[in-house]
Design a protein around this motif. Structure first.
Motif, PDB file in Angstrom:
ATOM      1  N   LEU A   1       0.880  -1.211   0.145  1.00 52.38           N
ATOM      2  CA  LEU A   1      -0.009   0.153  -0.067  1.00 52.38           C
ATOM      3  C   LEU A   1       0.847   1.279   0.046  1.00 52.38           C
ATOM      4  O   LEU A   1       0.734   2.188  -0.783  1.00 52.38           O
ATOM      5  N   ALA A   2       1.892   1.184   0.929  1.00 53.17           N
ATOM      6  CA  ALA A   2       2.798   2.471   1.059  1.00 53.17           C
ATOM      7  C   ALA A   2       3.560   2.615  -0.509  1.00 53.17           C
ATOM      8  O   ALA A   2       3.660   3.788  -0.929  1.00 53.17           O
ATOM      9  N   LYS A   3       3.610   1.578  -1.103  1.00 48.75           N
ATOM     10  CA  LYS A   3       4.600   1.422  -2.382  1.00 48.75           C
ATOM     11  C   LYS A   3       3.482   2.112  -3.506  1.00 48.75           C
ATOM     12  O   LYS A   3       3.958   3.188  -4.164  1.00 48.75           O
ATOM     13  N   ARG A   4       2.525   1.666  -3.397  1.00 46.77           N
ATOM     14  CA  ARG A   4       1.309   2.147  -4.368  1.00 46.77           C
ATOM     15  C   ARG A   4       1.198   3.869  -3.941  1.00 46.77           C
ATOM     16  O   ARG A   4       0.805   4.692  -5.043  1.00 46.77           O
ATOM     17  N   ALA A   5       1.247   4.010  -2.713  1.00 46.98           N
ATOM     18  CA  ALA A   5       0.964   5.437  -2.392  1.00 46.98           C
ATOM     19  C   ALA A   5       2.409   6.406  -2.828  1.00 46.98           C
ATOM     20  O   ALA A   5       2.533   7.499  -2.630  1.00 46.98           O
ATOM     21  N   GLY A   6       3.435   5.783  -3.459  1.00 46.39           N
ATOM     22  CA  GLY A   6       4.646   6.539  -3.665  1.00 46.39           C
ATOM     23  C   GLY A   6       5.464   7.082  -2.478  1.00 46.39           C
ATOM     24  O   GLY A   6       6.400   7.865  -2.399  1.00 46.39           O
ATOM     25  N   LYS A   7       5.324   6.048  -1.559  1.00 44.80           N
ATOM     26  CA  LYS A   7       6.075   6.333  -0.010  1.00 44.80           C
ATOM     27  C   LYS A   7       7.230   5.341   0.238  1.00 44.80           C
ATOM     28  O   LYS A   7       7.713   5.324   1.441  1.00 44.80           O
ATOM     29  N   VAL A   8       7.424   4.779  -0.802  1.00 40.98           N
ATOM     30  CA  VAL A   8       8.602   3.449  -0.536  1.00 40.98           C
ATOM     31  C   VAL A   8       9.895   3.856  -1.555  1.00 40.98           C
ATOM     32  O   VAL A   8       9.600   4.278  -2.763  1.00 40.98           O
TER      33      VAL A   8
ATOM     34  N   SER B   1      11.728  -8.158  -8.391  1.00 45.79           N
ATOM     35  CA  SER B   1      11.976  -9.446  -8.397  1.00 45.79           C
ATOM     36  C   SER B   1      12.594  -9.891  -6.902  1.00 45.79           C
ATOM     37  O   SER B   1      12.165 -10.626  -6.241  1.00 45.79           O
ATOM     38  N   SER B   2      13.230  -8.910  -6.561  1.00 45.73           N
ATOM     39  CA  SER B   2      14.015  -9.239  -5.227  1.00 45.73           C
ATOM     40  C   SER B   2      14.535  -7.958  -4.759  1.00 45.73           C
ATOM     41  O   SER B   2      15.306  -7.177  -5.440  1.00 45.73           O
ATOM     42  N   ARG B   3      14.231  -7.623  -3.427  1.00 46.68           N
ATOM     43  CA  ARG B   3      14.914  -6.415  -2.553  1.00 46.68           C
ATOM     44  C   ARG B   3      15.369  -6.887  -1.426  1.00 46.68           C
ATOM     45  O   ARG B   3      14.656  -7.228  -0.706  1.00 46.68           O
ATOM     46  N   ALA B   4      16.708  -6.259  -1.073  1.00 43.14           N
ATOM     47  CA  ALA B   4      17.220  -6.665   0.169  1.00 43.14           C
ATOM     48  C   ALA B   4      16.887  -5.549   1.143  1.00 43.14           C
ATOM     49  O   ALA B   4      16.882  -5.847   2.456  1.00 43.14           O
ATOM     50  N   VAL B   5      16.789  -4.243   0.558  1.00 47.96           N
ATOM     51  CA  VAL B   5      16.375  -3.256   1.580  1.00 47.96           C
ATOM     52  C   VAL B   5      15.281  -2.343   0.987  1.00 47.96           C
ATOM     53  O   VAL B   5      15.508  -2.098  -0.243  1.00 47.96           O
ATOM     54  N   VAL B   6      14.428  -2.102   2.107  1.00 49.12           N
ATOM     55  CA  VAL B   6      13.239  -1.204   1.389  1.00 49.12           C
ATOM     56  C   VAL B   6      13.340  -0.036   2.627  1.00 49.12           C
ATOM     57  O   VAL B   6      13.377  -0.189   3.628  1.00 49.12           O
ATOM     58  N   SER B   7      12.823   1.093   2.063  1.00 50.67           N
ATOM     59  CA  SER B   7      12.680   2.232   2.845  1.00 50.67           C
ATOM     60  C   SER B   7      11.459   2.704   2.936  1.00 50.67           C
ATOM     61  O   SER B   7      10.707   3.047   1.726  1.00 50.67           O
ATOM     62  N   VAL B   8      10.594   3.020   4.082  1.00 43.99           N
ATOM     63  CA  VAL B   8       9.331   3.729   4.015  1.00 43.99           C
ATOM     64  C   VAL B   8       9.410   5.041   4.422  1.00 43.99           C
ATOM     65  O   VAL B   8      10.099   5.505   5.487  1.00 43.99           O
TER      66      VAL B   8
ATOM     67  N   GLY C   1      20.675   6.223   0.281  1.00 48.15           N
ATOM     68  CA  GLY C   1      20.685   8.000  -0.276  1.00 48.15           C
ATOM     69  C   GLY C   1      19.593   8.612   0.607  1.00 48.15           C
ATOM     70  O   GLY C   1      19.556   9.812   1.331  1.00 48.15           O
ATOM     71  N   VAL C   2      18.333   7.947   0.864  1.00 46.39           N
ATOM     72  CA  VAL C   2      17.088   8.726   1.646  1.00 46.39           C
ATOM     73  C   VAL C   2      17.326   8.591   2.948  1.00 46.39           C
ATOM     74  O   VAL C   2      16.954   9.528   3.668  1.00 46.39           O
ATOM     75  N   VAL C   3      18.326   7.741   3.641  1.00 46.92           N
ATOM     76  CA  VAL C   3      18.489   7.472   5.039  1.00 46.92           C
ATOM     77  C   VAL C   3      19.379   8.974   5.324  1.00 46.92           C
ATOM     78  O   VAL C   3      19.075   9.803   6.143  1.00 46.92           O
ATOM     79  N   LYS C   4      20.488   9.104   4.627  1.00 47.61           N
ATOM     80  CA  LYS C   4      21.275  10.090   4.633  1.00 47.61           C
ATOM     81  C   LYS C   4      20.522  11.692   4.511  1.00 47.61           C
ATOM     82  O   LYS C   4      20.995  12.563   4.996  1.00 47.61           O
ATOM     83  N   LYS C   5      19.676  11.597   3.636  1.00 40.19           N
ATOM     84  CA  LYS C   5      19.075  12.987   3.084  1.00 40.19           C
ATOM     85  C   LYS C   5      17.826  12.916   4.262  1.00 40.19           C
ATOM     86  O   LYS C   5      17.305  13.996   4.478  1.00 40.19           O
ATOM     87  N   GLY C   6      17.795  12.193   5.204  1.00 40.80           N
ATOM     88  CA  GLY C   6      16.642  12.319   6.276  1.00 40.80           C
ATOM     89  C   GLY C   6      15.295  12.274   5.875  1.00 40.80           C
ATOM     90  O   GLY C   6      14.341  12.691   6.615  1.00 40.80           O
ATOM     91  N   ILE C   7      15.059  11.381   4.680  1.00 47.60           N
ATOM     92  CA  ILE C   7      13.778  11.237   4.047  1.00 47.60           C
ATOM     93  C   ILE C   7      13.114   9.929   4.850  1.00 47.60           C
ATOM     94  O   ILE C   7      11.739   9.821   4.937  1.00 47.60           O
ATOM     95  N   SER C   8      13.955   8.906   4.817  1.00 45.91           N
ATOM     96  CA  SER C   8      13.445   7.650   5.388  1.00 45.91           C
ATOM     97  C   SER C   8      12.839   7.751   6.649  1.00 45.91           C
ATOM     98  O   SER C   8      13.513   8.352   7.838  1.00 45.91           O
ATOM     99  N   LYS C   9      11.834   7.092   7.155  1.00 43.89           N
ATOM    100  CA  LYS C   9      11.352   6.808   8.389  1.00 43.89           C
ATOM    101  C   LYS C   9      11.436   5.640   9.119  1.00 43.89           C
ATOM    102  O   LYS C   9      11.509   5.260  10.413  1.00 43.89           O
ATOM    103  N   LEU C  10      11.809   4.509   8.132  1.00 44.84           N
ATOM    104  CA  LEU C  10      11.962   3.187   8.630  1.00 44.84           C
ATOM    105  C   LEU C  10      12.580   2.410   7.369  1.00 44.84           C
ATOM    106  O   LEU C  10      12.103   2.602   6.285  1.00 44.84           O
TER     107      LEU C  10
END
Length: 99
Positions: free
Chosen positions: A11-18, A78-85, A27-36
Motif C-alpha cells: 500500500l505504501a509503495k502504491r502511495a509512492g512512499k517507498v 523480483s528481489s529487494r534486500a533493503v526497502v525504505s518507508v 541515500g534517503v537515510v542520509k537525506k533524512g527522508i527515510s522513516k523506517l
C-alpha cells in the motif's frame, strides 16, 4: 511470516512512499527522508551491516523482516534486500504490525 506488514508495504509503495534497493535507501537515510528501513532476513551480511550502520548514525529506525523475494514482490521487483518507508504513518503502522 507476518503478511499484514507486507500488505501495508504494498500500500505504501502504491502511495509512492517507498524507496527500494540498497543504494537508493542509503541515500534517503542520509537525506533524512527515510522513516523506517526494512532489511530482508536473507540479505547478505555486508548489506545488513552497511545499511544498519547508516541507520544508527542518522538515527533512522530499522527492522529485519521478510525475505528478499517477499520484499521484492510487494515493492514491484523480483528481489529487494533493503526497502525504505518514507512516511511516518506508514512506518508506524508497519512497526505496529511487526511487534
Amino acid at each position: 511470516m507476518n503478511n499484514k506488514f507486507l500488505g501495508l508495504l504494498g500500500l505504501a509503495k502504491r502511495a509512492g512512499k517507498v524507496s527500494a534497493g540498497e543504494e537508493i535507501c542509503s541515500g534517503v537515510v542520509k537525506k533524512g527522508i527515510s522513516k523506517l528501513i526494512i532489511v530482508a532476513c536473507d540479505a547478505s551480511y555486508n548489506t545488513k551491516k552497511s545499511i544498519t550502520d547508516s541507520c544508527k548514525y542518522y538515527k533512522v529506525k530499522y527492522v529485519e523482516a521478510g525475505s528478499k523475494s517477499e520484499l521484492g514482490k510487494f515493492t514491484g521487483a523480483s528481489s529487494r534486500a533493503v526497502v525504505s518507508v518514507n512516511d511516518d504513518n506508514f512506518a508506524k503502522a508497519i512497526l505496529d504490525r511487526l511487534n
